[in-house]
Every structure is written in structure tokens, then in C-alpha cells.
Design a protein around this motif. Structure first.
Motif, PDB file in Angstrom:
ATOM      1  N   GLU A   1       0.877  -0.854   0.241  1.00 45.72           N
ATOM      2  CA  GLU A   1       0.240   0.065  -0.134  1.00 45.72           C
ATOM      3  C   GLU A   1       0.541   1.280  -0.037  1.00 45.72           C
ATOM      4  OE1 GLU A   1      -3.264  -0.399   2.804  1.00 45.72           O
ATOM      5  OE2 GLU A   1      -2.447  -1.689   3.529  1.00 45.72           O
ATOM      6  N   SER A   2       0.570   1.952  -0.739  1.00 41.15           N
ATOM      7  CA  SER A   2       1.026   3.503  -0.719  1.00 41.15           C
ATOM      8  C   SER A   2      -0.010   4.891   0.639  1.00 41.15           C
ATOM      9  CB  SER A   2       1.224   4.301  -1.773  1.00 41.15           C
ATOM     10  OG  SER A   2       2.304   5.257  -1.612  1.00 41.15           O
TER      11      SER A   2
ATOM     12  N   ALA B   1       8.605  15.749  19.202  1.00 39.02           N
ATOM     13  CA  ALA B   1       9.068  14.263  17.422  1.00 39.02           C
ATOM     14  C   ALA B   1       8.177  13.662  16.992  1.00 39.02           C
ATOM     15  CB  ALA B   1      10.883  13.477  18.064  1.00 39.02           C
ATOM     16  N   PHE B   2       8.210  13.795  15.107  1.00 36.34           N
ATOM     17  CA  PHE B   2       7.591  12.354  15.153  1.00 36.34           C
ATOM     18  C   PHE B   2       8.457  11.750  13.820  1.00 36.34           C
ATOM     19  CE2 PHE B   2       7.186  16.873  12.985  1.00 36.34           C
ATOM     20  CZ  PHE B   2       8.211  16.565  12.013  1.00 36.34           C
ATOM     21  N   VAL B   3       7.585  11.380  12.677  1.00 38.53           N
ATOM     22  CA  VAL B   3       8.410  10.492  11.906  1.00 38.53           C
ATOM     23  C   VAL B   3       8.063  10.597  10.815  1.00 38.53           C
ATOM     24  CG1 VAL B   3       8.551   7.642  11.425  1.00 38.53           C
ATOM     25  CG2 VAL B   3       8.413   8.393  13.278  1.00 38.53           C
ATOM     26  N   VAL B   4       9.495  11.165  10.251  1.00 41.01           N
ATOM     27  CA  VAL B   4       9.576  11.860   8.925  1.00 41.01           C
ATOM     28  C   VAL B   4       9.081  10.988   7.907  1.00 41.01           C
ATOM     29  CG1 VAL B   4       9.795  12.613   7.118  1.00 41.01           C
ATOM     30  CG2 VAL B   4      10.369  13.282   8.831  1.00 41.01           C
ATOM     31  N   GLY B   5       7.769  10.635   6.363  1.00 42.88           N
ATOM     32  CA  GLY B   5       6.341  10.037   6.013  1.00 42.88           C
ATOM     33  C   GLY B   5       7.045   8.721   5.184  1.00 42.88           C
ATOM     34  N   ASP B   6       9.034   9.729   5.347  1.00 40.87           N
ATOM     35  CA  ASP B   6       9.222   9.183   3.253  1.00 40.87           C
ATOM     36  C   ASP B   6       9.063   7.796   3.559  1.00 40.87           C
ATOM     37  OD1 ASP B   6      11.682   9.865   4.921  1.00 40.87           O
ATOM     38  OD2 ASP B   6      12.364  11.161   3.441  1.00 40.87           O
ATOM     39  N   ALA B   7       9.887   7.696   4.821  1.00 42.30           N
ATOM     40  CA  ALA B   7      10.244   6.155   4.211  1.00 42.30           C
ATOM     41  C   ALA B   7       8.793   5.055   4.486  1.00 42.30           C
ATOM     42  CB  ALA B   7      10.608   5.332   5.811  1.00 42.30           C
ATOM     43  N   PHE B   8       7.669   5.435   4.560  1.00 48.36           N
ATOM     44  CA  PHE B   8       6.675   4.226   4.529  1.00 48.36           C
ATOM     45  C   PHE B   8       6.236   4.687   3.290  1.00 48.36           C
ATOM     46  CE2 PHE B   8       5.769   7.122   8.419  1.00 48.36           C
ATOM     47  CZ  PHE B   8       5.838   5.712   9.406  1.00 48.36           C
ATOM     48  N   TYR B   9       6.690   5.318   1.680  1.00 48.87           N
ATOM     49  CA  TYR B   9       6.425   4.451   0.701  1.00 48.87           C
ATOM     50  C   TYR B   9       7.524   4.089  -0.103  1.00 48.87           C
ATOM     51  CZ  TYR B   9       3.098   8.220   2.221  1.00 48.87           C
ATOM     52  OH  TYR B   9       2.458   9.401   2.323  1.00 48.87           O
ATOM     53  N   ALA B  10       7.257   3.096  -1.033  1.00 44.18           N
ATOM     54  CA  ALA B  10       8.314   2.201  -2.025  1.00 44.18           C
ATOM     55  C   ALA B  10       9.067   3.039  -2.704  1.00 44.18           C
ATOM     56  CB  ALA B  10       6.900   1.542  -2.637  1.00 44.18           C
ATOM     57  N   ALA B  11       8.288   3.348  -3.991  1.00 44.09           N
ATOM     58  CA  ALA B  11      10.051   5.023  -4.518  1.00 44.09           C
ATOM     59  C   ALA B  11       8.903   5.879  -4.698  1.00 44.09           C
ATOM     60  CB  ALA B  11      10.015   3.634  -6.105  1.00 44.09           C
TER      61      ALA B  11
ATOM     62  N   GLY C   1       4.519   1.297  -4.974  1.00 45.94           N
ATOM     63  CA  GLY C   1       3.457   1.743  -4.150  1.00 45.94           C
ATOM     64  C   GLY C   1       2.673   1.180  -4.887  1.00 45.94           C
ATOM     65  N   VAL C   2       0.985   1.257  -4.044  1.00 49.11           N
ATOM     66  CA  VAL C   2      -0.043   0.704  -4.978  1.00 49.11           C
ATOM     67  C   VAL C   2      -0.926   2.231  -3.841  1.00 49.11           C
ATOM     68  CG1 VAL C   2      -2.579  -0.347  -5.145  1.00 49.11           C
ATOM     69  CG2 VAL C   2      -0.255  -1.628  -5.050  1.00 49.11           C
ATOM     70  N   PRO C   3      -1.816   2.668  -4.866  1.00 43.13           N
ATOM     71  CA  PRO C   3      -2.065   3.689  -3.971  1.00 43.13           C
ATOM     72  C   PRO C   3      -3.803   4.092  -3.370  1.00 43.13           C
ATOM     73  CG  PRO C   3      -2.432   4.371  -6.588  1.00 43.13           C
ATOM     74  CD  PRO C   3      -1.628   3.695  -6.554  1.00 43.13           C
ATOM     75  N   THR C   4      -3.593   4.134  -1.817  1.00 46.30           N
ATOM     76  CA  THR C   4      -5.433   3.989  -1.577  1.00 46.30           C
ATOM     77  C   THR C   4      -5.641   4.993  -1.238  1.00 46.30           C
ATOM     78  OG1 THR C   4      -3.477   4.899   0.862  1.00 46.30           O
ATOM     79  CG2 THR C   4      -3.832   1.839  -0.503  1.00 46.30           C
ATOM     80  N   ASP C   5      -7.294   5.212  -0.305  1.00 44.42           N
ATOM     81  CA  ASP C   5      -7.410   6.470  -0.020  1.00 44.42           C
ATOM     82  C   ASP C   5      -8.443   5.425   1.365  1.00 44.42           C
ATOM     83  OD1 ASP C   5      -9.094   5.022  -0.364  1.00 44.42           O
ATOM     84  OD2 ASP C   5     -10.062   6.270  -2.266  1.00 44.42           O
TER      85      ASP C   5
END
Ligand code: PLP
Length: 399
Positions: free
Chosen positions: A124-125, A353-363, A144-148
Motif C-alpha cells: 500500500e502507499s 518529534a515525529f517520524v518523517v513519512g518518506d520511509a513509508f512509501y515504496a518509491a 506502491g499501490v495508491p490508497t484512500d
């Protein structure tokens, strides 16, 4: 001295996990840390676990201390099977279940079984960043496959299935209260997803550690229970509903697929800790696990609602966020063109602090999201933390 040792190609993919690295930065008690993904420690049933572990050792000490068959301690697998039947409508024989050291290991085993170099793995993306950490050593390409808000978007999924065809070897999904977004798939989307996966004969790993942490009503049916193709592998875990320290989780799969997981485990780690399995089995026998989960749900729901109401108040309108109905996380989206990594610098200056999201996406190169965890923070810290984060975002937006 730096060793000149020659590594395997896959070792080149190994880099520090950003979220685990963040734990170092945020261990400073001044920092209000929405970055971690840890369950609330004050909710661990310490006294009950101590009692169950003690009884397990006195009653069946030698069993717990001994090697065990790879599939796992049968009384525990029987209890998991009963629970699945009662709560998930899953008709699973204990022989369809294998115990692992955490579902992270179930993800890794899935890579061993399904993924060769150059294959495509769909996610999922966005998705749980740990799937990339686990599977990248098998040298696949991630798509990554688009989600809503309702789950995977079927049209986009089908388009990807058509485009990449047989190069796709596996899809990894988290339909229930996903890490990092907290989203839950609707039932029609589950059906549409399964119809497409079956049509394209795609093995699916359904990772489900948050399913029982639903804030309202009953959890939705698992993909495993709805699937007719026999190609869905379900990963369950005690980490988020009991205690991650025991590292007890399980793989549930159609028997011939489960056999492959067992053979892969025999080579990789022999078995999960017998003692921990026996202790959890005793806990399930002696204690009210449902009441314990209800307690976690109530606390997390309150924390989640508080966090959402504060984000509504403190964040500018251009910043959007998910509204979880379960689990531990929400995902925040900054306006296009903004980079959450830059915001993190401003936020850390405010000691939040928070976690930056770029690590959650395939490419996909998405850089404007970040994850916040509400689960393991007392309400007054959530209030103060969101006030600081709101201040950081407003200062950042004005730049
Ligand atoms: C989606 C998901 N899968 C797996 C894991 C790892 O769980 P376990 O402790 O069972 O290995 C996590 C932990 O955060 C997670 O969020």
C-alpha cells in the motif's frame, strides 16, 4: 580499523532503520516523542504475566525450557485458533498456524518464500516501513499501490497488476488500522481487492497486529476469512495487544503454504522461544485477555480523540490528517511542496518529534507526510506536545 570484509550483495541494502535511530534522539526526556510506535507500558499486565510465567515454569518447567517443534506449542496454537474462530470468523485448525518471533519474522519468511532478485513486491502507499527493511535483502523492486480512506483503490491496483504482470510476486497489506495511517479498509474494498488478487494469482500477506484495537464496534472481517483462493497469508501478533517483549506472533496460511513457512523457519531460527509461548498460553488460560484488550482500546481511543481535536485546533487548515478508528497512529499531510524532514528540524527545536513519512512509501518520493503515535503518551503530554507541534508547523508554514 575498518574491516575489508567482502559482503554479499544483499548486505549493501542494510542501513540503520530511521525509526529505531530516532529512539536515540528522542530518549531525551525533554522531547515529547510522537515518533515511537511503542505500546503504552503502563498498560502491560505485569502482575498477571509474572503469575502466568511463574505457574508455567512450576507446572511445565521442562517443557518451556526444552527445544520444541518449529510449528509451535500446541496449546497456544489451539487457543489462537479458538480466538480466531470467535473473533474473526476464521475456521483455522491449529495445524494451519505456526508461531514466530514477532510478525516481523513472518514478513521476512514471506520474502524468503516468494521473492527473488528483480521481482516486484507491491505495498500500500503508504505502508509500514519495516516491510522494506525486511524484504529489501531479497533485492526486489517495490511498487506502491495508491490508497484512500477506504483502502487500496481497485482501479489503480488493477492498472498496476496489468502493467507489471508476472513480475509481481507478492503484495503486503495492513487492512486494519494501518501503520502509519490508522486507516481501515471498507468491506466492499476488501472484496474488490481479493477478487483482483485471485484473478491475477497474487500471493497476499495480510499483516494484522492492530485489528483488535478497534475503537468502535467489531473489527471488520479479515482478508483471510473472505478469501477463496487460498493465497492469503495472515500474520497475527501479541505485540500490540499484550507485550512485544515476548516476541510471540503467528502465521496462519493454507496448509501447503504453511509447510513452506515451517521449512523456511527450520533453516532460519529453528523455532520461537518455547518458554515465551508457554507463558503466553498460561496467561490466556488464567487471565481475562478480552478485558485487557478492552482496557487498551479505551485508553487509546481517548488519547486518539484528544490528539485529533488538538490537531484540529492547532494546525493550519492546509495541513490534513487521518482520523483513526483504531490502532496507534495518525498520518499528517503537509501542503504540496513542503518537506516534513525540514519541519522536523523546527519541531526538534521545540522539543517535539515525529517520524518523517518518506520511509513509508515504496518509491513514490512523497516527502510531505509524517506519522504521529498517540498510544503511549499521557494526555497532558499529548496536549503540550500538540501545542508545541502546532507552533512549529505555523512557524514552518510562514517560511
Ligand atoms: C504493521 C506492523 N507489522 C509488524 C510489526 C512488528 O510486530 P512484531 O512485534 O509482531 O514483530 C509492526 C510493529 O510496529 C507493525 O506496525
Amino acid at each position: 580499523m575498518v574491516s575489508k570484509v567482502r559482503y554479499a550483495k544483499r548486505a549493501g541494502t542494510l542501513k540503520p532503520d530511521e525509526i529505531r535511530e530516532m529512539i536515540k534522539i528522542t530518549s531525551n526526556p525533554k522531547v515529547i516523542n510522537f515518533a515511537g510506535g511503542l505500546p503504552a507500558p503502563e498498560l502491560f499486565p505485569v502482575a498477571e504475566m509474572a503469575r502466568a510465567t511463574g505457574i508455567a515454569l512450576t507446572e511445565s518447567g521442562a517443557v518451556g525450557l526444552q527445544y520444541h517443534a518449529t510449528d509451535g506449542y500446541l496449546p497456544l496454537r489451539e487457543k489462537i485458533s479458538e480466538r480466531l474462530a470467535r473473533l474473526s470468523g476464521v475456521n483455522a485448525d491449529p495445524a494451519d498456524i505456526m508461531i514466530t518471533n514477532g510478525s516481523q519474522q513472518g514478513i521476512d519468511l514471506s520474502g524468503r518464500l516468494f521473492v527473488d532478485e528483480g521481482d516486484i513486491v507491491l505495498t500500500e502507499s503508504p505502508t509500514y516501513s519495516g516491510v522494506f527493511n525486511a524484504l529489501k535483502v531479497y533485492l526486489p523492486e517495490f511498487v506502491g499501490v495508491p490508497t484512500d480512506d477506504d483502502g487500496v483503490v481497485p482501479e489503480a491496483f488493477e492498472e498496476i497488476l496489468k502493467r507489471y504482470g508476472e513480475r509481481i510476486k507478492l503484495m503486503y497489506v495492513i487492512p486494519d488500522y494501518q501503520n502509519p495511517s490508522g486507516r481501515v479498509w471498507s468491506v466492499p474494498r476488501r472484496a474488490a481487492f481479493l477478487e483482483l488478487a485471485a484473478r491475477y494469482e497474487l500471493p497476499v500477506v495480510e499483516d494484522s497486529p492492530y485489528r483488535e484495537l478497534c475503537f468502535e464496534g467489531e473489527p471488520r472481517p479479515t482478508l483471510f476469512s473472505m478469501d477463496k483462493s487460498g493465497m492469503v497469508v495472515h500474520l497475527g501478533s501479541f505485540s500490540k495487544i499484550l507485550a512485544p517483549g515476548y516476541r510471540v506472533s503467528y502465521v496462519l496460511a493454507e496448509r501447503s503454504i504453511l509447510d513452506k513457512y515451517i521449512y523456511a523457519s527450520q533453516g532460519a531460527f529453528l523455532q520461537a522461544s518455547t518458554e515465551n509461548q508457554v507463558a503466553i498460553d498460561k496467561y490466556l488460560e488464567l487471565c481475562d485477555f478480552d478485558a485487557h484488550i478492552e482496557k487498551i482500546r479505551t485508553v487509546y481511543k481517548r488519547r486518539c480523540e484528544l490528539m485529533i481535536s488538538l490537531m484540529e485546533k492547532e494546525f493550519p487548515e492546509s495541513v490534513t490528517f487521518t482520523r483513526p478508528k483504531g490502532g496507534m497512529f495518525a498520518l499528517v499531510t503537509l501542503p504540496e511542496g513542503k518537506n516534513a524532514r525540514d519541519l522536523l528540524k523546527t519541531a526538534l527545536a521545540e522539543d517535539v518529534a515525529f517520524v518523517v513519512g518518506d520511509a513509508f512509501y515504496a518509491a513514490e518520493g512523497v516527502v510531505n507526510t509524517f506519522r504521529v503515535c498517540y498510544a503511549n503518551m499521557p494526555e497532558e503530554r499529548i496536549e503540550e506536545g500538540m501545542r508545541r507541534l502546532g507552533k512549529a508547523i505555523r512557524a514552518f508554514a510562514a517560511k
